[in-house]
Design a protein around this motif. Structure first.
Motif, mmCIF file in Angstrom:
data_model
loop_
_atom_site.group_PDB
_atom_site.id
_atom_site.type_symbol
_atom_site.label_atom_id
_atom_site.label_comp_id
_atom_site.label_asym_id
_atom_site.label_seq_id
_atom_site.Cartn_x
_atom_site.Cartn_y
_atom_site.Cartn_z
ATOM 1 N N TRP A 118 -4.233 27.349 -1.863
ATOM 2 C CA TRP A 118 -4.451 26.057 -1.190
ATOM 3 C C TRP A 118 -5.390 25.202 -2.097
ATOM 4 N N LEU A 161 4.482 26.754 8.364
ATOM 5 C CA LEU A 161 3.311 27.418 8.749
ATOM 6 C C LEU A 161 3.406 28.404 9.811
ATOM 7 N N ALA A 200 4.730 31.421 7.572
ATOM 8 C CA ALA A 200 3.543 32.027 6.984
ATOM 9 C C ALA A 200 2.765 32.898 7.719
ATOM 10 N N LEU A 255 -3.972 30.174 4.260
ATOM 11 C CA LEU A 255 -3.136 29.625 5.146
ATOM 12 C C LEU A 255 -4.043 29.227 6.533
ATOM 13 N N GLU A 270 -3.591 25.469 7.802
ATOM 14 C CA GLU A 270 -3.367 25.123 9.460
ATOM 15 C C GLU A 270 -4.544 24.160 9.795
#
Length: 171
Positions: free
Chosen positions: A23, A97, A100, A114, A118
């Motif tokens: 990320w 999403l 994942a 994640l 989110e």
């Protein structure tokens, strides 16, 4: 972000902090693309919307888990096609999403990447920014100033996505 006792940079555990490298790298790429386009001040909410939309695109399009080892230039066409005006980007984000999240639940390992993705998606959906109402401007009429013309509250992703797309074009 919650600390759950699982730690390390690769999610293997062992008492060290789990660092969301995928990320963070996606966010870095998005930030650099937007800064190179010089489309808006980096301190603005519009910039954040563009960065988050691009970071989600970069992060979720990395299906092989090889983002950190791939040259950015080789992915630009993919990101352009995903962020194009006629594409159902928001549905794609929701689907990716969900996939994942299911993978993370099945693995039983923490998923800090994640969690950040989110959170970015939640901010993009729930935050509204005041933007020019392009539907209210008659065709052939130019809006000359930033403060001129009608404005409408717009979900941040609807403003950030075209900014991100334009930044990719300008790169």
């Amino acid at each position: 972000m919650q600390h759950r006792g699982h730690e390390s940079t690769d999610g293997a555990g062992g008492g060290e902090l789990t660092v969301p490298m995928a990320w963070l790298y996606a966010e870095y790429i998005a930030d650099e693309l937007l800064r190179s386009g010089d489309l808006m001040p980096p301190t603005s909410f519009e910039f954040r919307a563009g960065r988050d939309a691009l970071a989600l695109t970069v992060f979720l399009s990395d299906t092989d888990g090889e983002l950190s080892g791939v040259q950015v230039v080789s992915r630009l066409e993919t990101w352009l096609s995903l962020t194009a005006y006629d594409q159902p980007w928001q549905e794609w984000v929701r689907e990716r999403l969900a996939e994942a999240a299911a993978d993370a639940a099945a693995s039983g390992r923490p998923a800090p990447d994640l969690e950040l993705a989110e959170a970015a998606w939640r901010w993009l959906r729930e935050t509204e920014l005041l933007a020019p109402d392009l539907d209210a401007v008659p065709r052939g009429t130019a809006v000359t100033g930033e403060d001129e013309g009608p404005k409408v509250w717009t979900p941040a992703w609807q403003l950030g996505l075209p900014l991100g797309h334009l930044a990719i074009h300008l790169f």
